[in-house]
Motif scaffolding. Structure first.
Motif, PDB file in Angstrom:
ATOM      1  N   GLY A  44       0.797  -1.219   0.000  1.00 47.14           N
ATOM      2  CA  GLY A  44       0.000   0.000   0.000  1.00 47.14           C
ATOM      3  C   GLY A  44       0.825   1.262   0.000  1.00 47.14           C
ATOM      4  N   LYS A  45       0.187   2.340   0.368  1.00 44.90           N
ATOM      5  CA  LYS A  45       0.763   3.687   0.323  1.00 44.90           C
ATOM      6  C   LYS A  45       1.768   3.877   1.462  1.00 44.90           C
ATOM      7  CE  LYS A  45      -0.848   8.436  -0.254  1.00 44.90           C
ATOM      8  NZ  LYS A  45      -2.081   9.251  -0.311  1.00 44.90           N
ATOM      9  N   THR A  46       3.006   4.217   1.074  1.00 45.75           N
ATOM     10  CA  THR A  46       4.099   4.339   2.042  1.00 45.75           C
ATOM     11  C   THR A  46       4.708   5.726   1.983  1.00 45.75           C
ATOM     12  OG1 THR A  46       4.599   1.985   1.854  1.00 45.75           O
ATOM     13  CG2 THR A  46       6.343   3.390   2.729  1.00 45.75           C
ATOM     14  N   PHE A  60      12.683   1.360  -3.092  1.00 44.90           N
ATOM     15  CA  PHE A  60      11.218   1.331  -3.120  1.00 44.90           C
ATOM     16  C   PHE A  60      10.717   2.537  -3.910  1.00 44.90           C
ATOM     17  CE2 PHE A  60      12.776  -0.308   0.980  1.00 44.90           C
ATOM     18  CZ  PHE A  60      12.445  -1.645   0.826  1.00 44.90           C
ATOM     19  N   PRO A  61      10.668   2.444  -5.224  1.00 47.47           N
ATOM     20  CA  PRO A  61      10.320   3.600  -6.065  1.00 47.47           C
ATOM     21  C   PRO A  61       8.934   4.173  -5.799  1.00 47.47           C
ATOM     22  CG  PRO A  61      11.117   1.755  -7.407  1.00 47.47           C
ATOM     23  CD  PRO A  61      11.008   1.266  -6.004  1.00 47.47           C
ATOM     24  N   HIS A  62       8.029   3.367  -5.251  1.00 51.62           N
ATOM     25  CA  HIS A  62       6.658   3.818  -5.008  1.00 51.62           C
ATOM     26  C   HIS A  62       6.524   4.681  -3.747  1.00 51.62           C
ATOM     27  CE1 HIS A  62       7.124   0.297  -2.445  1.00 51.62           C
ATOM     28  NE2 HIS A  62       6.118   0.758  -1.722  1.00 51.62           N
ATOM     29  N   VAL A  71      14.312  19.711  -1.456  1.00 53.72           N
ATOM     30  CA  VAL A  71      15.401  19.303  -2.341  1.00 53.72           C
ATOM     31  C   VAL A  71      14.721  18.632  -3.535  1.00 53.72           C
ATOM     32  CG1 VAL A  71      17.321  19.117  -0.694  1.00 53.72           C
ATOM     33  CG2 VAL A  71      15.768  17.203  -0.954  1.00 53.72           C
ATOM     34  N   PRO A  72      15.238  18.820  -4.727  1.00 58.94           N
ATOM     35  CA  PRO A  72      14.522  18.393  -5.931  1.00 58.94           C
ATOM     36  C   PRO A  72      14.340  16.885  -6.091  1.00 58.94           C
ATOM     37  CG  PRO A  72      16.674  19.304  -6.504  1.00 58.94           C
ATOM     38  CD  PRO A  72      16.475  19.548  -5.043  1.00 58.94           C
ATOM     39  N   TRP A  73      15.099  16.072  -5.393  1.00 53.63           N
ATOM     40  CA  TRP A  73      14.980  14.628  -5.575  1.00 53.63           C
ATOM     41  C   TRP A  73      13.940  13.996  -4.635  1.00 53.63           C
ATOM     42  CZ3 TRP A  73      19.550  17.122  -4.302  1.00 53.63           C
ATOM     43  CH2 TRP A  73      19.910  17.092  -2.946  1.00 53.63           C
ATOM     44  N   LEU A  74      13.344  14.765  -3.749  1.00 53.33           N
ATOM     45  CA  LEU A  74      12.289  14.239  -2.877  1.00 53.33           C
ATOM     46  C   LEU A  74      10.925  14.694  -3.386  1.00 53.33           C
ATOM     47  CD1 LEU A  74      13.869  14.766   0.673  1.00 53.33           C
ATOM     48  CD2 LEU A  74      13.888  12.720  -0.767  1.00 53.33           C
ATOM     49  N   ASP A  75       9.888  13.969  -2.960  1.00 52.96           N
ATOM     50  CA  ASP A  75       8.538  14.231  -3.461  1.00 52.96           C
ATOM     51  C   ASP A  75       7.811  15.363  -2.752  1.00 52.96           C
ATOM     52  OD1 ASP A  75       8.644  12.005  -5.279  1.00 52.96           O
ATOM     53  OD2 ASP A  75       8.330  10.686  -3.556  1.00 52.96           O
ATOM     54  N   LEU A  90      -2.743   6.107   4.980  1.00 51.21           N
ATOM     55  CA  LEU A  90      -1.422   5.529   4.724  1.00 51.21           C
ATOM     56  C   LEU A  90      -1.372   4.085   5.230  1.00 51.21           C
ATOM     57  CD1 LEU A  90       0.831   8.473   5.980  1.00 51.21           C
ATOM     58  CD2 LEU A  90       0.369   7.871   3.593  1.00 51.21           C
ATOM     59  N   ASP A  91      -0.513   3.292   4.594  1.00 53.65           N
ATOM     60  CA  ASP A  91      -0.298   1.919   5.046  1.00 53.65           C
ATOM     61  C   ASP A  91       1.004   1.770   5.827  1.00 53.65           C
ATOM     62  OD1 ASP A  91      -2.602   0.390   3.795  1.00 53.65           O
ATOM     63  OD2 ASP A  91      -1.808   1.514   2.099  1.00 53.65           O
ATOM     64  N   ASN A  92       1.980   2.612   5.519  1.00 57.44           N
ATOM     65  CA  ASN A  92       3.283   2.541   6.184  1.00 57.44           C
ATOM     66  C   ASN A  92       3.877   3.940   6.291  1.00 57.44           C
ATOM     67  OD1 ASN A  92       3.754  -0.534   5.872  1.00 57.44           O
ATOM     68  ND2 ASN A  92       3.398   0.142   3.781  1.00 57.44           N
ATOM     69  N   ILE A  93       4.638   4.134   7.361  1.00 58.82           N
ATOM     70  CA  ILE A  93       5.484   5.323   7.507  1.00 58.82           C
ATOM     71  C   ILE A  93       6.867   4.817   7.885  1.00 58.82           C
ATOM     72  CG2 ILE A  93       5.890   7.492   8.712  1.00 58.82           C
ATOM     73  CD1 ILE A  93       2.871   7.561   9.361  1.00 58.82           C
ATOM     74  N   VAL A  94       7.877   5.250   7.129  1.00 60.75           N
ATOM     75  CA  VAL A  94       9.258   4.816   7.356  1.00 60.75           C
ATOM     76  C   VAL A  94      10.080   6.002   7.849  1.00 60.75           C
ATOM     77  CG1 VAL A  94      11.339   3.880   6.277  1.00 60.75           C
ATOM     78  CG2 VAL A  94       9.086   3.063   5.540  1.00 60.75           C
ATOM     79  N   LEU A  95      10.842   5.767   8.908  1.00 63.56           N
ATOM     80  CA  LEU A  95      11.793   6.747   9.428  1.00 63.56           C
ATOM     81  C   LEU A  95      13.148   6.059   9.504  1.00 63.56           C
ATOM     82  CD1 LEU A  95       8.914   7.233  10.985  1.00 63.56           C
ATOM     83  CD2 LEU A  95      10.222   8.954  12.165  1.00 63.56           C
ATOM     84  N   PHE A  96      14.090   6.509   8.703  1.00 61.91           N
ATOM     85  CA  PHE A  96      15.433   5.930   8.683  1.00 61.91           C
ATOM     86  C   PHE A  96      16.386   6.966   9.272  1.00 61.91           C
ATOM     87  CE2 PHE A  96      17.719   2.394   6.473  1.00 61.91           C
ATOM     88  CZ  PHE A  96      18.976   2.691   6.950  1.00 61.91           C
TER      89      PHE A  96
END
Length: 128
Positions: A44-46, A60-62, A71-75, A90-96
């Motif tokens: 799902g939506k991440t 994970f291109p999606h 910055v231009p490379w982020l959405d 949302l289905d997932n939230i990632v924090l790295f």
């Protein structure tokens, strides 16, 4: 004596992105962690918060990548304390390597609870 100007946040992220692209050993190390992230995600939506140099998108291109600065490379530009998503969207939230940067982690977790669908996941990788 003149002191050099400090780098802007955009310059710092661009520099880190350049290091990422030029160092295969770093990408190999991170690929192990990204494999673990991928196994934890539900379909799902991440959303990725604190995407910085944009590394997760390679795996994970999606994923919707974001940070608190443009910055231009982020959405998207957003703050994890006020997520611009509808309830249960949302289905997932990632924090790295991000949680330790949040001023109010409890507020982020309230936002995660609000925006994640039932069974949604917060996937966190932290250095400490």
């Amino acid at each position: 004596m003149a002191f050099p100007l400090k780098k802007s946040p955009q310059e710092i992220l661009a520099e880190r992105r350049g290091i990422w692209k030029s160092k295969a050993v770093i990408r190999k190390l991170y690929s192990r962690w990204c494999d673990a992230i991928g196994k934890a995600l539900r379909p799902g939506k991440t959303l990725e918060l604190g995407g910085g140099s944009g590394n997760l998108k390679e795996y994970f291109p999606h994923v919707i990548t974001s940070d608190v600065i443009f910055v231009p490379w982020l959405d998207a530009v957003m703050d994890g304390h006020r997520l611009p998503f509808k309830d249960l969207s949302l289905d997932n939230i990632v924090l790295f390597d991000v949680l330790h940067h949040l001023a109010a982690p409890a507020v982020f977790f309230e936002e995660a609870e609000r925006t994640l669908r039932h069974g949604g996941r917060v996937v966190i990788v932290e250095p400490y």
